[in-house]
Design a protein around this motif. Structure first.
Motif, short mmCIF file in Angstrom:
data_model
loop_
_atom_site.label_atom_id
_atom_site.label_comp_id
_atom_site.label_asym_id
_atom_site.label_seq_id
_atom_site.Cartn_x
_atom_site.Cartn_y
_atom_site.Cartn_z
N GLY A 306 5.55 -17.55 -12.78
CA GLY A 306 6.69 -16.70 -12.31
C GLY A 306 6.38 -16.13 -11.14
N ILE A 307 7.23 -14.82 -10.76
CA ILE A 307 7.02 -14.06 -9.53
C ILE A 307 6.12 -12.84 -10.35
CG2 ILE A 307 8.02 -12.73 -7.89
CD1 ILE A 307 10.32 -14.76 -7.65
N PRO A 308 5.04 -12.60 -10.01
CA PRO A 308 4.40 -11.61 -10.45
C PRO A 308 5.07 -10.24 -10.18
CG PRO A 308 3.09 -12.38 -8.65
CD PRO A 308 4.12 -13.54 -8.91
N LEU A 309 5.05 -9.34 -11.11
CA LEU A 309 5.84 -8.17 -11.00
C LEU A 309 4.83 -6.82 -10.09
CD1 LEU A 309 8.01 -7.91 -13.96
CD2 LEU A 309 8.75 -8.57 -11.74
N PRO A 310 4.85 -6.40 -9.04
CA PRO A 310 4.05 -5.42 -8.46
C PRO A 310 4.37 -4.05 -9.53
CG PRO A 310 5.45 -6.54 -6.85
CD PRO A 310 5.80 -6.88 -7.97
N PRO A 311 3.33 -3.17 -9.29
CA PRO A 311 3.66 -2.01 -10.19
C PRO A 311 4.80 -1.20 -9.66
CG PRO A 311 1.50 -1.93 -9.37
CD PRO A 311 2.30 -3.23 -8.67
N LEU A 448 7.27 -9.23 15.10
CA LEU A 448 7.86 -7.98 15.11
C LEU A 448 6.58 -6.91 14.52
CD1 LEU A 448 11.14 -8.95 13.02
CD2 LEU A 448 10.48 -9.00 15.61
N TYR A 449 6.19 -6.93 13.53
CA TYR A 449 4.89 -6.17 13.14
C TYR A 449 4.05 -6.94 12.21
CZ TYR A 449 8.68 -5.59 9.61
OH TYR A 449 9.66 -5.77 8.48
N ARG A 450 3.08 -6.20 11.60
CA ARG A 450 2.37 -6.96 10.62
C ARG A 450 2.31 -6.15 9.50
NH1 ARG A 450 -2.32 -8.37 15.20
NH2 ARG A 450 -1.52 -10.38 15.68
N MET A 451 2.03 -6.98 8.23
CA MET A 451 1.87 -6.16 6.96
C MET A 451 0.72 -6.74 6.21
SD MET A 451 5.84 -6.20 5.96
CE MET A 451 5.58 -5.15 4.46
N LEU A 452 0.40 -5.93 5.30
CA LEU A 452 -0.77 -6.14 4.46
C LEU A 452 -0.45 -6.47 2.88
CD1 LEU A 452 -3.90 -6.25 4.29
CD2 LEU A 452 -3.83 -3.74 3.54
N ALA A 453 -0.91 -7.56 2.40
CA ALA A 453 -0.37 -8.27 1.17
C ALA A 453 -1.15 -7.10 0.00
CB ALA A 453 -0.72 -9.44 0.98
N GLN A 454 -0.37 -6.72 -0.64
CA GLN A 454 -0.67 -5.90 -1.74
C GLN A 454 -0.91 -6.57 -2.94
OE1 GLN A 454 -1.89 -2.50 -1.40
NE2 GLN A 454 -1.34 -2.78 0.67
N GLU A 466 2.98 -18.49 0.79
CA GLU A 466 2.08 -18.29 -0.17
C GLU A 466 0.94 -17.46 0.52
OE1 GLU A 466 1.24 -21.56 -2.63
OE2 GLU A 466 -0.61 -20.36 -3.82
N PHE A 467 0.44 -16.43 -0.28
CA PHE A 467 -0.71 -15.61 0.42
C PHE A 467 -1.43 -14.99 -0.74
CE2 PHE A 467 3.32 -13.12 0.86
CZ PHE A 467 2.91 -12.28 0.09
N SER A 468 -2.43 -14.42 -0.74
CA SER A 468 -3.28 -13.86 -1.43
C SER A 468 -3.43 -12.32 -1.25
CB SER A 468 -4.79 -14.44 -1.61
OG SER A 468 -4.90 -15.66 -1.78
N LYS A 469 -3.85 -11.48 -2.26
CA LYS A 469 -3.88 -10.07 -2.03
C LYS A 469 -4.90 -9.83 -0.83
CE LYS A 469 -5.10 -5.78 -4.45
NZ LYS A 469 -5.41 -4.93 -5.65
N GLY A 470 -4.71 -9.01 0.11
CA GLY A 470 -5.50 -8.38 1.23
C GLY A 470 -5.14 -9.43 2.51
N LYS A 497 9.65 -8.81 0.14
CA LYS A 497 9.27 -7.50 1.05
C LYS A 497 8.36 -6.51 0.38
CE LYS A 497 10.79 -4.13 4.37
NZ LYS A 497 12.14 -3.09 4.66
N CYS A 498 8.51 -6.46 -1.29
CA CYS A 498 7.88 -5.54 -2.04
C CYS A 498 6.47 -5.97 -2.38
CB CYS A 498 8.64 -5.19 -3.41
SG CYS A 498 8.86 -6.92 -4.35
N PHE A 499 6.03 -7.32 -1.65
CA PHE A 499 4.66 -7.80 -2.12
C PHE A 499 3.63 -7.15 -0.92
CE2 PHE A 499 6.74 -10.02 -5.14
CZ PHE A 499 5.71 -10.54 -6.09
N ALA A 500 4.23 -6.60 -0.12
CA ALA A 500 3.24 -6.36 1.19
C ALA A 500 3.66 -4.85 1.67
CB ALA A 500 3.25 -7.23 2.47
N THR A 501 2.77 -4.15 2.45
CA THR A 501 3.27 -2.78 3.09
C THR A 501 2.85 -3.08 4.50
OG1 THR A 501 1.06 -1.95 2.47
CG2 THR A 501 2.73 -1.44 0.98
N GLN A 502 3.49 -2.25 5.34
CA GLN A 502 3.18 -2.12 6.69
C GLN A 502 1.95 -1.69 7.25
OE1 GLN A 502 6.72 -1.34 8.96
NE2 GLN A 502 5.56 -1.62 10.85
N THR A 503 1.26 -2.25 8.10
CA THR A 503 0.19 -1.62 8.45
C THR A 503 0.34 -0.28 9.31
OG1 THR A 503 -0.08 -2.85 10.37
CG2 THR A 503 -1.02 -3.77 8.57
N SER A 504 -0.65 0.55 9.43
CA SER A 504 -0.57 1.85 9.95
C SER A 504 -0.21 1.65 11.60
CB SER A 504 -1.91 2.60 9.90
OG SER A 504 -3.02 1.94 10.44
#
Length: 510
Positions: A306-311, A448-454, A466-470, A497-504
């Protein structure tokens, strides 16, 4: 010192004193940092009982310093002054003790933990004893007369004898708090020192999800998200497991739809009468075995992964692309879609695939490509369709073809006839999804920009990334508010979109 630790040491000292170990009690009392007035009073009582008058005097002095309204503290210090033959100081303390009685006949210190009642006549009696030692016989007689007014019933004879002694110029013996009495902590507070588990340990007695005929106790088991899988003891049939429902099933003698077609149910047992007992959506039901077929490996993969649920996140709804029939030369396009999907009916062919394709199959093709529109030139709809048709034709000849294996975890590339034969073996219910991706879909596209997989995201479709955390993700486009198109590890696709956060770093990459 925390009040909890103060109570603990206070209680230990009281227990030691009750056992007669006064040295241990004194050590426990003295081990309390910045002791309050009642602890200082207790220390003074222990020293007084041991005959250490100087130490007792210092402890009672600290008592009245910390609480200058504690009448019993002045009363005890006055007794120590008399033993040390400091009569003026003793007389002053007895007078202070009487003034802090505030015209009350007595003060009961039980509420504060001291099992003693200090009476006004006792304070006046001790005052007269101090006056006798100062040779103030007349003042002592007046004080005793005053004590008679405050006397309780049954004490008249004692005071009459004291008046007779004063008239004969005989000393009176002062009174004190009985030896062994001191301030104790409250019982309720002591009971709360040790934490209690009021709820106790949980024990599973029964479950709202039926276990068929299974009755008894079993340990708590972790449940899989969205589905219920009974324990081994509850499943007695060898054919138990997940099954797919081939068509809609309605309850007997009712028009209510119980299970939709293509739904997954967990079969507990299959009976000889052609009916199976199954669990669907947390409910037990009976369903004809003729409507069931074993679930494929891909179906089970969807159940367990399934799709893992982020916190604290809710997974977004997946994108749905609506296709309408067009003429052979037309191509459907949507500005909000990341790719295109086309359905083809594959007729029966000769060769290796003939044994597999014994009936027509539906091949769903997902195409993804890049179309460059020159700046300042807005194409019309026919021009845009022509541009897309040319690009799709070129992609169909040069694009990378891939398909998903039955286990749902890896994509298989189609680069030759051998790979094509393996692809046809992945047919499930006469259907297969093929992905046609532009070979240079990422080259030249702006980031456009870069994000880090959480969180790790396993691809759920041929067009997913498909990607891994980090992992660092290059964002190529924003599909909508919940889905993004990105590039990672040499692959391009869409992801929630909720699986990653934008880098600083918020700069735009060329």
């Amino acid at each position: 010192m925390a009040y909890r630790e103060l109570l603990r040491r206070w209680h230990q000292a009281v227990l030691a004193a009750d056992d007669g170990d006064w040295d241990a009690a004194l050590d426990a009392f003295c081990g309390i940092e910045e002791p309050p007035s009642r602890i200082c009073f207790n220390i003074g009582c222990v020293h007084l009982r041991a005959g250490r008058l100087e130490e007792a005097l210092r402890a009672f002095s600290k008592t009245v310093t910390k609480d200058n309204s504690l009448a019993v503290g002045y009363f005890q210090r006055g007794f120590v002054y008399l033993q040390l033959e400091m009569y003026e100081e003793a007389l002053s303390d007895y007078q202070m003790a009487f003034s802090h009685l505030r015209q009350n006949p007595f003060i009961d210190y039980k509420q504060l933990g001291l099992r003693h009642i200090l009476y006004a006549w006792e304070v006046l009696y001790s005052t007269a004893a101090a006056q006798c030692r100062l040779q103030q016989w007349q003042e002592a007689k007046v004080t005793l007369d005053k004590a008679v007014v405050w006397r309780p019933e049954g004490r008249t004879a004692m005071l009459a004898l004291a008046l007779e002694q004063v008239q004969n110029h005989l000393f009176l013996e002062p009174m004190q708090v009985p030896l062994g009495e001191f301030f104790r902590p409250r019982k309720k507070e002591i009971e709360q020192l040790d934490s209690k588990d009021f709820l106790g340990k949980p024990k599973v007695i029964s479950s709202i999800i039926p276990n068929d005929e299974y009755i008894g106790f079993e340990p708590l088991r972790p449940q899989k998200q969205g589905f219920y899988e009974p324990s081994a003891d509850a499943v007695r049939d060898r054919e138990s497991g997940y099954y797919r429902v081939l068509s809609h099933y309605y309850l007997e003698d009712s028009e209510k739809l119980a299970v939709k077609a293509n739904s997954l149910v967990f079969v507990l047992a299959r009976g000889a009468d052609g009916w199976a007992t199954a669990i669907h959506d947390g409910q037990k039901l009976r369903i004809p075995t003729s409507l069931l077929e074993p679930a494929s490996k891909m179906d089970k993969g969807k159940i367990s992964i399934g799709i893992p649920l982020p916190p604290a996140q809710v997974p977004p709804n997946r994108l749905h692309v609506k296709q309408t029939s067009e003429s052979p030369g037309g191509v459907n396009a949507s500005a909000n879609d990341a790719g295109s999907q086309m359905g083809f009916e594959i007729p029966n062919t000769q060769g290796d695939a003939s044994s597999i394709l014994d009936r027509p199959a539906v091949l769903r093709v997902r195409c993804e490509c890049m179309v460059v529109v020159r700046a300042g030139e807005v194409p019309s709809l026919p021009e845009l369709r022509t541009l897309l048709r040319e690009r799709f034709s070129l992609q169909a000849e040069r694009g990378r073809l891939s398909y998903r294996h039955l286990d749902g975890k890896e994509l298989g590339a189609v680069s030759g006839e051998e790979d094509l034969g393996k692809m046809w073996q992945q047919l499930t219910d006469g259907r297969l999804t093929l992905c046609c991706q532009d070979s240079d879909s990422h080259s030249g596209r702006p980031i456009l920009y870069r994000m880090l997989a959480q969180h790790a995201y396993p691809a759920q479709g041929p067009g997913d990334l498909e990607f891994s955390k980090g992992d660092m993700l290059d964002i190529l486009s924003e599909v909508n508010e919940e889905w993004l198109e990105g590039h990672c590890n040499g692959k391009t696709g869409i992801f929630p979109k909720c699986f990653a956060t934008q880098t600083s770093c918020g700069a735009t990459f060329p």
